[in-house]
Design an enzyme around this catalytic site. Structure first.
Site, PDB file in Angstrom:
ATOM      1  N   CYS A 113       0.803  -1.230   0.000  1.00 12.70           N
ATOM      2  CA  CYS A 113       0.000   0.000   0.000  1.00 12.70           C
ATOM      3  C   CYS A 113       0.833   1.275   0.000  1.00 12.70           C
ATOM      4  CB  CYS A 113      -0.985  -0.037   1.154  1.00 12.70           C
ATOM      5  SG  CYS A 113      -2.073  -1.487   1.032  1.00 12.70           S
ATOM      6  N   HIS A 156      -1.569   8.861   5.522  1.00 17.08           N
ATOM      7  CA  HIS A 156      -1.923   7.505   5.101  1.00 17.08           C
ATOM      8  C   HIS A 156      -3.333   7.233   5.619  1.00 17.08           C
ATOM      9  CE1 HIS A 156      -1.357   3.469   3.710  1.00 17.08           C
ATOM     10  NE2 HIS A 156      -1.501   2.949   4.907  1.00 17.08           N
ATOM     11  N   GLU A 203       0.463   7.090  13.136  1.00 19.10           N
ATOM     12  CA  GLU A 203       0.762   8.197  12.224  1.00 19.10           C
ATOM     13  C   GLU A 203       0.758   9.532  12.971  1.00 19.10           C
ATOM     14  OE1 GLU A 203      -1.480   8.214   8.594  1.00 19.10           O
ATOM     15  OE2 GLU A 203      -0.100   9.618   7.649  1.00 19.10           O
ATOM     16  N   LYS A 207      -8.713   8.927   2.298  1.00 19.55           N
ATOM     17  CA  LYS A 207      -9.260   7.559   2.346  1.00 19.55           C
ATOM     18  C   LYS A 207     -10.636   7.551   3.000  1.00 19.55           C
ATOM     19  CE  LYS A 207      -4.920   4.913   2.230  1.00 19.55           C
ATOM     20  NZ  LYS A 207      -3.867   5.922   2.395  1.00 19.55           N
ATOM     21  N   HIS A 223      -9.553   2.591   0.843  1.00 21.76           N
ATOM     22  CA  HIS A 223      -8.139   2.274   0.685  1.00 21.76           C
ATOM     23  C   HIS A 223      -7.953   1.586  -0.665  1.00 21.76           C
ATOM     24  CE1 HIS A 223      -4.080   1.378   1.220  1.00 21.76           C
ATOM     25  NE2 HIS A 223      -4.055   1.064   2.498  1.00 21.76           N
ATOM     26  N   PHE A 273       1.791  -3.046   4.429  1.00 19.32           N
ATOM     27  CA  PHE A 273       2.046  -4.378   4.969  1.00 19.32           C
ATOM     28  C   PHE A 273       3.534  -4.669   4.851  1.00 19.32           C
ATOM     29  CE2 PHE A 273      -1.560  -7.740   4.974  1.00 19.32           C
ATOM     30  CZ  PHE A 273      -2.256  -7.008   5.904  1.00 19.32           C
TER      31      PHE A 273
END
Lengths: 398, 409
Positions: free
Chosen positions: B166, B299, B310, B331, B336, B395
């Protein structure tokens, strides 16, 4: 190339063996193949010969801890690092440890396909959530980050059959830009049902189970698996830690050929010729300096004819070594396994032959019988993909 | 080493709130929610039935029948988005030097629908790989997405696929930046693409990481992310090349940085170590002091762990200024979109910089003391953004930050 990229460690795992020296000692032996048909969820329509690593024992290399949830691709990568450059990752502080860049065409495709198959067979609500972590293509490299504490760059490159070569190009960029001082880069591929089934449907597998690079009849290829990693570093980095270089990546070129012909290859070979010329230009040498070529040839007629024509035009009479006769077509790992074999030969003043003489698709200087006492200054390693990715590397003997 | 500045001259966006830059921008400025019940596959029995699908994409508008039949959905998205970027940039492809034109792409899942189709056939009666269409497997390897894009624009220079989950879009844009800055290419089409997939939906549900109804980044009651799809492509050029042809410039790519957690495959390091390193490296690479950053595109997935971590990263790098810097997550609107996410977000940052409007974090209700930042709640905001940072995490602990700036000549 305006900043030297040195290779100071190399290690591979393939059907030729595991470890820094295994490749060199096995190259002169006859090809070692096994058969493959049944996988955990699926079976190939028919048994196929392959260059699998039948004696791969990751627990013996890595220990039992933490391996239960790791797939074969990850174990191949971890084992290669463990055998070849583990010590580099034990150096404090973390920020000075090598970065990592791995090329793979299919990554963890077994984990991805099996996760989906498991969901179909046993129901989506019963799949193991831990198995989902392996379904990202960067899973092997990320598992290596975790095992070896890699906190800086870690990347995965996936340009089908060229992935390993492009991983080296990516690593070279990071060294040239000064982002990193040391990058462990390489190529990785496991034998999986999904890749084998795909190549089966593409009609490129050898029905006889033999792989004859540049063969006149182009009998098809034989799938292999493996991983080769190289510690690439700047001259300053190698000097500061007293590491002796094995070779220099003197030039590297990566380009794309949009034209498609039989089996996906452009018969005119424009991309292949461009890559070879550009790699030499990047190295600052004329083509005539190349001592031998480690070919991309894999037994697929259209691919081998294209490369043979390009070699005949650009490098007539230069010895051509086809390592895939010994390793099989290891897809994204192939360029790095060829590089590993070329390094082994170059350091031993040797050219490893295919082991058999047979009619060729074109009159090129293919090495069939191993030649000793053949010292060279530069080696050209080729990798050309059916999807249009073309790349070449110039290695300098140091 | 030759050095040139890198500028953004064209955008292509395919998103769950609109296909095309203007459709996306108008919907985003209004705070449109792109999350809805998934139609692509059966979701019964899962903890959620929602996702962020692209609803208005017609590949026929961008691709020939032959192209469509030869590609998976991810490639179709990518080729359509690059077509938009070419038009937006006013590029005449015939006038480009093909060997100095490249493609740099990212993805998380590649072409999962191709694999799903093939495996579905095996269990659905085909029985053997012999019965699967011969051309299907060749559409699967994710590198084919970049190859399809390269073929569609006639690129013959460096062409790469960087599947770092991602964060892949940022990785791809970063590498394109390096190729141009070092003189290896004049023009690189960079971005990311991912289609919605059963694999991702099933996996994130099994990890209990999906939101039940909507994506609520930084909200105290956030309950996860929404699996989505889309593509973002940027035409990146050397300033010399862009200037020579009189191109419109959205923004300048100032730099980027990468860092790893080396912690766990599916959850971020709670200390934020990899994200902090990525952001610090990005600012150093750009030559930008933290005080000069006007906006952070987060993110911001809407998961408990990501948003908390974050926030920690932003505080660690920006110190006392952290609470006053707008930090929004689109998002909340587009879900996502996996490997496309950071590419769409980079395109959004280029628009934010050039148009002076910060896109909001929608669905925001109750503040979370552990996410005490200005997340631009629920409504777009006018602002002069001269420097924007876009974070993307993935990930495996792959973290990245991209720095874009207003082009000042």
């Amino acid at each position: 190339m305006d900043k030297k990229v040195l290779i100071t460690h190399a290690c591979s795992i393939s059907c030729l063996g595991a470890g820094p020296d295994a490749t060199a000692s096995s190259l002169s032996a006859p090809p070692k193949t096994s058969t493959v048909k049944d996988f955990e969820f699926h079976s190939l329509p028919r048994e196929r010969r392959c260059f699998g690593i039948s004696d791969f024992d990751p627990e013996a290399i890595l220990g039992k801890k933490g391996l239960r949830t790791k797939d074969r691709a990850t174990k191949l990568l971890l084992s290669s690092i463990e055998l070849g450059c583990k010590g580099l990752f034990e150096q404090p502080p973390e920020a000075r440890r090598p970065a990592l860049c791995i090329g793979t065409a299919f990554g963890s495709v077994s984990s991805i396909g099996d996760f989906l198959s498991d969901a179909i067979v046993n129901g989506p609500h019963n799949v193991n959530p831990q198995a989902f972590a392996n379904t990202v293509i960067n899973s092997p490299a990320s598992n290596a980050n975790i095992r070896y504490g890699i906190k800086t760059l870690s990347s995965t490159i996936s340009t089908t059959f060229n992935a390993g070569l492009d991983a080296l190009a990516y690593a070279a960029m990071f060294l040239r830009r000064g982002y990193e001082q040391t990058v462990v880069a390489g190529g990785l591929e496991e034998i999986s049902y999904y890749a084998c089934a795909g190549l089966e449907r593409a009609g490129v597998l050898s029905s006889s189970g033999t792989l004859l690079p540049f063969g006149k009849d182009g009998g098809g290829t034989v799938v292999g698996e493996g991983c080769a990693v190289f510690c690439c570093e700047t001259e300053e980095s190698a000097r500061s830690r007293g590491a002796a270089p094995i070779a220099e990546i003197a030039g590297i070129a990566s380009c794309f050929d949009p034209a498609r012909g039989p089996a996906g290859f452009n018969p005119a070979g424009e991309g292949a010729r461009h890559a070879m010329k550009q790699a030499c230009a990047d190295a600052g040498i004329p083509l005539s300096e190349i001592g031998f070529v480690a070919a991309s040839a894999s037994g697929v007629a259209a691919a081998d004819a294209m490369e043979a024509n390009a070699l005949a035009e650009l490098l007539p009479n230069v010895p051509v070594v086809a390592y895939k006769a010994k390793t099989g077509e290891c897809i994204g790992a192939s360029p790095c396994l060829s590089l590993s074999c070329a390094l082994a030969d170059m350091k031993r003043n040797r050219l490893s032959g295919t082991g058999a003489a047979y009619p060729l698709c074109r009159d090129i200087n293919l090495v069939t019988d191993t030649r000793q006492g053949f010292r060279v200054g530069y080696v050209l390693v080729n990798s050309f993909s059916c999807d249009g990715f073309c790349g070449s590397i110039v290695l300098r003997n140091v | 080493m030759k050095k040139d500045r890198v500028v953004v001259t064209g955008l292509g966006i395919i998103s769950p709130i609109g296909t095309g830059t203007e459709a996306f921008w108008n919907a985003a400025c209004k705070g449109t929610n792109g999350v809805a019940p998934i139609k692509a596959f059966d979701t019964s029995g899962f903890r959620t039935n929602v996702g962020a699908e692209v609803k208005d994409f017609s590949p026929e508008a961008f691709l020939s029948k032959e192209q469509i039949s030869s590609m998976g959905r991810s490639s179709q998205f990518a080729c359509a988005a690059v077509s938009m970027a070419v038009n937006d940039a006013g590029l005449d492809l015939k006038k480009l030097d093909p060997f100095r034109t490249g493609v740099s792409m990212g993805t998380t899942m590649g072409e999962p629908q191709v694999l799903e189709q093939g495996i579905g056939m095996l269990y659905g009666g085909a029985g053997s790989a012999d019965a699967i269409p011969a051309d299907l497997p060749g559409k699967y390897p994710c590198g084919v997405i970049s190859a399809n894009v390269a073929r569609s624009v006639g690129a013959r220079g460096p062409v790469i696929m960087i599947p770092t989950a991602c964060a892949a879009g940022n990785y791809a844009i970063g590498y394109a930046f390096d190729l141009i800055a070092t003189g290896a290419a004049d023009l690189v089409f960079a971005g990311g693409s991912d289609p919605i997939s059963k694999i991702a939906f099933t996996g994130f549900n099994r990890l209990l990481a999906t939101a039940k109804e909507r994506c609520r980044p930084f909200d105290k009651n956030r309950d996860g992310m929404c699996v989505g799809e889309g593509a973002g492509m940027l035409a990146l050029e050397s300033l010399t090349h862009a200037t020579a042809r009189g191109a419109n410039i959205y923004a300048e790519v100032l730099g980027y940085g990468l860092g790893c957690d080396a912690f766990k495959m599916t959850i971020p390091d709670p200390s934020g170590s990899g994200g902090i390193l990525a952001l610090e490296r990005a600012l150093a690479n750009a030559g930008i002091a933290p005080e000069r950053v006007d906006y952070v595109n987060a993110h911001g997935t809407g998961t408990e762990e990501n948003d908390k971590t974050e926030t920690l990263i932003v505080k660690s790098v920006f110190g006392a200024r952290a609470k006053s810097i707008p930090v929004s997550s689109i998002k909340s609107m587009i879900g996502h979109t996996m490997g496309a996410a950071s590419a769409i977000e980079a395109a959004a940052c280029a628009l934010i910089i050039s148009r002076g409007v910060i896109l909001p974090t929608i669905n925001y209700g109750e503040p979370d003391p552990e996410c005490d930042i200005d997340c631009v709640p629920n409504a777009a905001r006018k602002a002069d953004v001269r420097v924007a940072v876009s974070n993307a995490y993935a990930f495996g602990g792959n973290n990245s930050s991209l720095v874009l700036g207003k082009f000042g000549g």
